[in-house]
Design an enzyme around this catalytic site. Structure first.
Site, short mmCIF file in Angstrom:
data_model
loop_
_atom_site.label_atom_id
_atom_site.label_comp_id
_atom_site.label_asym_id
_atom_site.label_seq_id
_atom_site.Cartn_x
_atom_site.Cartn_y
_atom_site.Cartn_z
N ARG A 45 -5.88 58.58 60.47
CA ARG A 45 -7.18 57.93 60.36
C ARG A 45 -7.04 56.63 59.60
O ARG A 45 -6.15 56.47 58.78
CB ARG A 45 -8.14 58.80 59.54
CG ARG A 45 -8.59 60.06 60.15
CD ARG A 45 -9.46 60.81 59.17
NE ARG A 45 -10.84 60.40 59.26
CZ ARG A 45 -11.69 60.85 60.19
NH1 ARG A 45 -11.29 61.72 61.08
NH2 ARG A 45 -12.93 60.43 60.22
N LYS A 63 -19.12 59.93 58.11
CA LYS A 63 -20.46 59.78 58.68
C LYS A 63 -21.50 60.44 57.79
O LYS A 63 -22.61 59.94 57.65
CB LYS A 63 -20.49 60.44 60.06
CG LYS A 63 -20.44 59.46 61.21
CD LYS A 63 -20.68 60.20 62.51
CE LYS A 63 -19.62 59.85 63.52
NZ LYS A 63 -19.50 60.85 64.58
N GLU A 114 -18.95 61.62 68.92
CA GLU A 114 -20.09 62.52 68.88
C GLU A 114 -21.30 61.65 68.53
O GLU A 114 -21.25 60.91 67.54
CB GLU A 114 -19.87 63.58 67.80
CG GLU A 114 -20.92 64.65 67.84
CD GLU A 114 -20.75 65.73 66.77
OE1 GLU A 114 -19.69 65.79 66.13
OE2 GLU A 114 -21.72 66.48 66.61
P1 ATP Z 1 -16.52 61.17 60.71
O1 ATP Z 1 -15.41 62.05 60.24
O2 ATP Z 1 -16.62 59.84 60.05
O3 ATP Z 1 -17.83 61.88 60.76
P2 ATP Z 1 -15.81 61.81 63.36
O4 ATP Z 1 -14.36 61.96 63.50
O5 ATP Z 1 -16.61 63.04 63.26
O6 ATP Z 1 -16.16 60.80 62.21
P3 ATP Z 1 -16.31 61.26 66.09
O7 ATP Z 1 -17.54 60.70 66.69
O8 ATP Z 1 -15.98 62.66 66.35
O9 ATP Z 1 -16.42 60.97 64.54
O10 ATP Z 1 -15.07 60.33 66.39
C1 ATP Z 1 -14.72 59.83 67.66
C2 ATP Z 1 -13.28 59.44 67.66
O11 ATP Z 1 -13.03 58.49 66.64
C3 ATP Z 1 -12.39 60.64 67.37
O12 ATP Z 1 -11.34 60.64 68.30
C4 ATP Z 1 -11.90 60.41 65.97
O13 ATP Z 1 -10.63 60.95 65.79
C5 ATP Z 1 -11.92 58.88 65.86
N1 ATP Z 1 -12.11 58.48 64.46
C6 ATP Z 1 -13.12 58.83 63.64
N2 ATP Z 1 -12.92 58.33 62.40
C7 ATP Z 1 -11.76 57.64 62.43
C8 ATP Z 1 -11.00 56.90 61.48
N3 ATP Z 1 -11.40 56.76 60.22
N4 ATP Z 1 -9.84 56.34 61.89
C9 ATP Z 1 -9.42 56.45 63.16
N5 ATP Z 1 -10.08 57.13 64.10
C10 ATP Z 1 -11.24 57.73 63.76
MG MG Z 2 -15.86 64.45 64.91
#
Ligand code: ATP
Ligand code: MG
Length: 585
Positions: free
Chosen positions: A289, A299, A46
């Site tokens: 994760r 984030k 995102e």
């Molecule tokens: P955050 O929780 O830090 O805001 P997010 O999951 O909202 O991150 P996205 O932009 O939606 O961020 O993530 C894109 C991809 O990266 C998703 O498939 C998510 O599952 C993966 N991802 C995000 N954080 C992690 C992590 N700590 N470890 C592994 N994969 C991750």
């Molecule tokens: Mg997300």
């Protein structure tokens, strides 16, 4: 655009077709059984912030699986929440994925498919699977029930198809105010899985979108948009983190009920370019994760740290963002190696920060040329050389790899050495320079200290003689002394700003919240120090982002932003050894 994902550099973390984990095993099986003949994955960020090292794990998995099995991986921006999204983030994400060494098969946006989502929603309504609901957010919460109590049906649940189609068309036309209505899936208000209690598919938001402008006053919800985007792109394995496990039934429900595969009229509005001939039935698979100690990764918190000025922006070299890690001097290969070491499983775990540091050391030990630098200078005068004595000494650029070649380092009568390499009143076990003692100057020969010049309480300079018999090619060249120290020629060295970074937080779990503290209370005050050091001329001329080992000190990188040839600025990436373990911190 390149069709197949491929890494740009050969390295220890390069694609290994033999790599095993439960996801790769599933993919292998699906290919062997003929369920799929080609693999398609996607990385779906995102664009509401910068990528962090957790994303690197997901990127290495999504692109890695595609690479290893001869498939393709798309980069898709999940841009369904325009209020929080920004083109700045889009650009940074693209740059970061490339920097990590990956190339996407296609670049997509969920917003490319807004028309398909809209048509699909009308189909769901027509089939009796969705309805327009007039409850506001608070009422929806109230009706939803709890983990132990079933939810209650919305009074709008049994609206006729005709009325729903009309209301949905008017939502789309912008007739209603934000938050006044939603389109909801009609699933099961008594489901044990709260995600299935008639989840919202669309909400009203009169907000401009970075790609679609003011075209849409309604925006699709994540689960709906995500599952249909995957299907449209022919994704075979939709890999995501464990928090989506409870969403999988909804993901499958959307794919099955819309059934894009058998309803081409829903997607014939899309330009054919790059799309598979038919949508797929993607399989969502969740993995754990990445969590690392001594850092925060959400984030939301990273945004707060930047906006509250706790760090100097998204690319502050102490940040766990890919931009920060890059500026700190981590390399793409070291992050790929790290992802490989951490591995893929469903087990939540906390990775020790030292694992990451170990990966960087391993990569830079093999790939970073050596240079000489003195960060805390003490003058050493070789009194048996002429005042204007100057020599050029050839140094190997890498002790273990001759292919790095040699360079010339200027040597003269007055040198800088590290202050800590001399002790006026030596403690037991100190094997470097002491009054009356000998030490080897790297690449030169053995010197003996015959005088110490004091300035009040502190040592201003040490005076030594160089034993000519120990110089290169002389009979005593191999004579043993206990210590070897490095130096730079005072007359030739250039002053450099050297930023000594360390972990941003000084406790392993800055977010533990014990004693009512938050991560803000655990910033490591020593996480950034800046010193003026002296570096050999060769290092001063480096291009930005050149990695070096400063011998005996650590790994450093010429800063991406502030370094320029003639104005050297180096960031410490990591020390040579793990000082945190030793200190018992
Ligand atoms: P955050 O929780 O830090 O805001 P997010 O999951 O909202 O991150 P996205 O932009 O939606 O961020 O993530 C894109 C991809 O990266 C998703 O498939 C998510 O599952 C993966 N991802 C995000 N954080 C992690 C992590 N700590 N470890 C592994 N994969 C991750
Ligand atoms: Mg997300």
């Amino acid at each position: 655009m390149i069709e197949n994902a491929s890494a740009t550099t050969a390295d220890p973390a390069a694609p290994d077709p033999g790599r095993r984990d439960f996801i790769r095993d599933i993919v292998r099986e699906d290919l062997a059984s003929g369920k799929h003949t080609a693999i398609r994955t996607r990385f779906p960020p995102e664009p509401n912030g910068y990528l962090h090292i957790g994303h690197a794990k997901a990127i290495c998995l999504d692109f890695g699986v595609a690479q290893e099995f001869g498939g393709a991986c798309n980069l898709r921006f999940d841009d369904t929440n325009p209020a929080k999204e920004d083109p700045e983030y889009v650009d940074a994400i693209k740059e970061d994925v490339h920097w990590l060494g990956f190339e996407w098969a296609q670049l997509r946006h969920a917003s490319d498919y807004f028309e398909v989502f809209y048509r699909s929603a009308r189909k769901l309504i027509a089939d009796g699977h969705a309805y327009v609901c007039d409850l506001n957010a608070e009422q929806v919460r109230e009706y939803r029930g709890t983990l132990t109590e079933p939810g209650r049906a919305s009074p709008c649940r049994d609206r006729s198809v005709a009325e729903n189609l009309d209301l949905f068309a008017r939502m789309r036309a912008g007739e209603f105010a934000d938050g006044t209505r939603t389109l909801r899936a009609k699933i099961d208000m008594a489901s044990g899985n709260i995600n299935l209690r008639d989840p919202a598919l669309y909400r009203i938001k009169h907000v401009e979108h970075q790609n679609t402008g003011a075209d849409w006053p309604i925006y699709p919800m994540y689960d709906y948009a995500h599952s249909l985007s995957d299907a449209l792109e022919g994704i075979t394995h939709s890999l995501c983190t464990l928090e989506f496990e409870d969403h999988r039934p909804l993901y499958d429900w959307c794919v099955d009920k819309v059934d894009l595969h058998n309803h081409p009229q829903l997607w014939d509005c899309l330009p054919a370019r790059g799309l598979p001939t038919a949508p797929s039935k993607p399989r969502q698979i969740e993995f754990s994760r990445l969590n690392i100690n001594y850092t925060v990764m959400s984030k939301r918190k990273l945004v707060a740290m930047v906006s509250d000025g706790l760090v100097d922006g998204w690319d502050d070299p102490r940040m766990p963002t890919l931009q920060g890690l890059r500026r700190r001097g981590l390399t793409p290969a070291s992050l790929r190696l790290f992802a490989q070491r951490v591995g893929i499983s469903k087990q939540n775990s906390l990775i020790d920060y030292s694992v990451l540091e170990g990966c960087v050391r391993e990569d830079l030990d093999a790939h970073a040329p050596r240079r000489l630098a003195v960060l805390d200078p003490l003058k050493l005068v070789i009194t048996n050389l002429d005042i204007d004595h100057v020599e050029s000494i050839a140094f190997p650029n890498h002790p273990k790899d001759g292919s790095f070649g040699t360079r010339v380092v200027p040597f003269s009568r007055e040198l800088w050495i590290e202050r800590e390499d001399f002790m006026a009143a030596p403690v037991k076990g100190f094997h470097r320079l002491v009054p009356g003692g000998e030490v080897r100057l790297r690449g030169v020969g053995i010197v003996r200290c015959h005088d110490v010049v004091m300035d009040g309480d502190s040592v201003a300079a040490v005076h030594c003689t160089l034993d000519p018999e120990t110089r290169h090619g002389m009979p005593g060249a191999d004579r043993k002394v206990k210590g070897t120290i490095h130096w730079v020629s005072a007359k030739h060295a250039l002053a450099a700003e050297v930023r000594l970074y360390d972990r941003l937080f000084d406790v392993a779990d800055p977010d533990a919240g014990e004693d009512g503290t938050t991560y803000r209370d655990h910033l490591n005050p020593d996480s950034r120090r800046s010193v003026r050091g002296w570096i050999e001329p060769e290092a001063a001329n480096a291009a930005p982002e050149t990695h070096y080992q400063f011998e005996r000190i650590g790994y450093f990188v010429a800063d991406r932003r502030d370094h320029a040839p003639g104005h050297p600025v180096f960031n410490r990436t990591v020390t040579l050894r793990d000082t945190w373990a030793k200190a018992g911190k």
